[in-house]
Design an enzyme around this catalytic site. Structure first.
Site, PDB file in Angstrom:
ATOM      1  NE  ARG A  54       4.455 -13.472   9.011  1.00 41.58           N
ATOM      2  CZ  ARG A  54       5.346 -14.205   8.338  1.00 41.58           C
ATOM      3  NH1 ARG A  54       5.581 -13.978   7.080  1.00 41.58           N
ATOM      4  NH2 ARG A  54       6.006 -15.169   8.944  1.00 41.58           N
ATOM      5  CE1 TYR A 106      -4.975   9.972   0.637  1.00 43.53           C
ATOM      6  CE2 TYR A 106      -2.926   8.808   0.999  1.00 43.53           C
ATOM      7  CZ  TYR A 106      -4.136   9.275   1.470  1.00 43.53           C
ATOM      8  OH  TYR A 106      -4.485   9.049   2.771  1.00 43.53           O
ATOM      9  CG  ASP A 179      -4.576   5.705  -5.940  1.00 40.68           C
ATOM     10  OD1 ASP A 179      -5.760   5.303  -5.882  1.00 40.68           O
ATOM     11  OD2 ASP A 179      -4.015   6.289  -4.990  1.00 40.68           O
ATOM     12  CE  LYS A 204      -9.439   6.935   1.987  1.00 41.46           C
ATOM     13  NZ  LYS A 204      -8.360   7.377   1.135  1.00 41.46           N
TER      14      LYS A 204
HETATM   15  C1  LIG Z   1      -6.987   7.160   1.095  1.00 44.13           C
HETATM   16  C2  LIG Z   1      -6.192   7.077  -0.152  1.00 44.13           C
HETATM   17  C3  LIG Z   1      -4.980   6.359  -0.199  1.00 44.13           C
HETATM   18  C4  LIG Z   1      -4.398   5.687   1.028  1.00 44.13           C
HETATM   19  O1  LIG Z   1      -5.250   4.730   1.586  1.00 44.13           O
HETATM   20  P1  LIG Z   1      -5.191   4.364   3.145  1.00 44.13           P
HETATM   21  O2  LIG Z   1      -6.136   3.236   3.289  1.00 44.13           O
HETATM   22  O3  LIG Z   1      -5.547   5.590   3.916  1.00 44.13           O
HETATM   23  O4  LIG Z   1      -3.767   3.956   3.449  1.00 44.13           O
HETATM   24  C5  LIG Z   1      -4.321   6.292  -1.404  1.00 44.13           C
HETATM   25  N1  LIG Z   1      -4.797   6.905  -2.526  1.00 44.13           N
HETATM   26  C6  LIG Z   1      -5.945   7.596  -2.509  1.00 44.13           C
HETATM   27  C7  LIG Z   1      -6.421   8.239  -3.764  1.00 44.13           C
HETATM   28  C8  LIG Z   1      -6.678   7.720  -1.334  1.00 44.13           C
HETATM   29  O5  LIG Z   1      -7.812   8.429  -1.324  1.00 44.13           O
END
Ligand SMILES: *Cc1c(COP(=O)(O)O)cnc(C)c1O
Length: 385
Positions: A54, A106, A179, A204
């Site tokens: 974990r 987001y 982010d 992504k």
């Molecule tokens: C997809 C995304 C998230 C969240 O990611 P997950 O893996 O779906 O939890 C956060 N910020 C951005 C800009 C995203 O495109």
């Protein structure tokens, strides 16, 4: 893991996943470490550094090492999703702390900030972070503990000046988190611009093959705030699974090539769609007319990312009709994969979204850019017929 020589470039280091091989078998590709537990030494110690699955996993660490290298960070942490990574940063704050986040960001994280974070005792203000005066007015010296940015930000690809925002955050005694999902580590280095933490939805472009949900954080320093994030992942069991970490590690090997190709395609599509009869507006930071272009040209390197949006002339109905008529583009949510995706964004965000109703969000993949243009052009024409 042997430390590779510093003279190799990021592209080289990523291609070989930092040069990791398996010493036991001499396999060029390291195995997937699935064990949840590790042997104690005869002297009662744990000399390997691993105790239990974990808090830690060797395959997860291999993928983390590549991400830390790409972000020029002393360490990185992988989570079971981008949201798990992002929320760990906010959970490392204390009740009563004030946070500033972008008004357009987001969607799922914005929803979490408006519900769970408030219950957690955080006070969150949403501002246009690209407006530095608005950001300066929103931070409260001594009370604001975190400024969260997303740049380019969903779904208008708004650009925030990371270096300027870092100065504002730090002057108020706050940390800056970015982010950077839609920039990728290839086109922006937030830590070098003054950010304290960088976050990626590794779901992504880091993974890039639309088959793993994962999240990553990289910290500029390993301070007590970072230690709290490590502890939150460990206690909450938010670590990425070893099979997902292996797939992510495979995806990361080609990230520099994919990111460069996808940004080139996004730029080419943005330019060609700008003159299109059925497109009212193209949103892409690589276009000189985009409001964030000058800042993006300063803070992004080698391209402006793989994400763009178009506003379809004819409004919401025409936009939905065009998204329904593509063949090559896949009509689905998410982004950053090798296959190009198209989405009517307001439909998925629902009531209260700041997303314009006539907007289609495009994630450029690695297909032939001419094929992508032709397919979209035909869909736009058919929607207007
Ligand atoms: C997809 C995304 C998230 C969240 O990611 P997950 O893996 O779906 O939890 C956060 N910020 C951005 C800009 C995203 O495109």
């Amino acid at each position: 893991m042997s430390t590779p020589p510093a003279r190799w470039t990021k592209r080289t280091l990523a291609a070989q996943a930092m040069g990791t091989t398996d010493p036991a078998t001499r396999a060029v590709v390291p195995p997937i470490h699935v064990s949840t537990t590790y042997l104690r030494d005869p002297d009662n110690a744990y000399s390997s550094g691993y105790v239990y699955g974990r808090p830690d996993n060797a395959t997860v660490r291999e993928a983390e090492a590549v991400i830390a290298m790409l972000e020029e960070a002393p360490s990185a942490l992988l989570f079971g999703s981008g949201m798990a990574a992002a929320t760990a940063v906010f959970m490392a704050l204390s009740p009563g702390d004030h946070v500033v986040a972008p008004r357009v960001m987001y969607w799922a994280l914005r929803s979490w900030l408006m519900t769970e974070a408030t219950r957690w005792g955080l006070e969150v203000d949403f501002v246009e972070t690209d407006d530095l005066d608005a950001l300066r007015a929103a931070v409260r010296p001594g009370r604001t503990k975190l400024v969260w940015l997303e740049t380019p930000s969903n779904p208008l690809w708004t650009i925030t000046d990371i270096a300027a925002a870092a100065e504002i955050a730090h002057a108020a005694g706050a940390r800056l988190a970015v982010d950077s999902t839609c920039a990728s580590p290839i086109h922006t280095r937030p830590l070098s611009l003054g950010a304290d933490v960088v976050m990626h939805a590794a779901t992504k472009i880091l993974n890039g093959h639309t088959d793993v949900v994962a999240g990553a954080l990289a910290g500029r320093v390993q301070d007590e705030f970072w230690a709290r994030i490590v502890s939150i992942r460990k206690a909450g069991g938010a670590i990425l699974g070893p099979f997902e970490a292996f797939l992510l590690l495979r995806g990361l090997r080609t990230l520099p090539l994919r990111a460069a190709a996808q940004a080139r395609t996004a730029q080419a599509l943005a330019e060609r769609l700008s003159g299109h009869a059925h497109v009212a507006r193209v949103l892409y930071p690589g276009l000189p007319q985009h409001p964030g272009h000058d800042v993006a040209a300063r803070q992004m390197e080698g391209g402006f990312g793989y994400m763009l949006s178009i506003q379809v002339s004819g409004g919401e109905a025409a936009a939905i009709a065009a998204a329904a008529r593509v063949g090559l583009w896949k009509r689905a949510t998410s982004l950053g994969g090798v296959e190009s995706l198209i989405e009517h964004r307001a439909s998925i965000e629902g009531a209260g979204t700041p997303c314009p109703p006539d907007l289609l969000r495009l994630s450029a993949g690695i297909e032939d850019p001419d094929d992508l243009f032709t397919d979209l052009d035909e869909a736009l024409r058919a929607a207007h017929a």
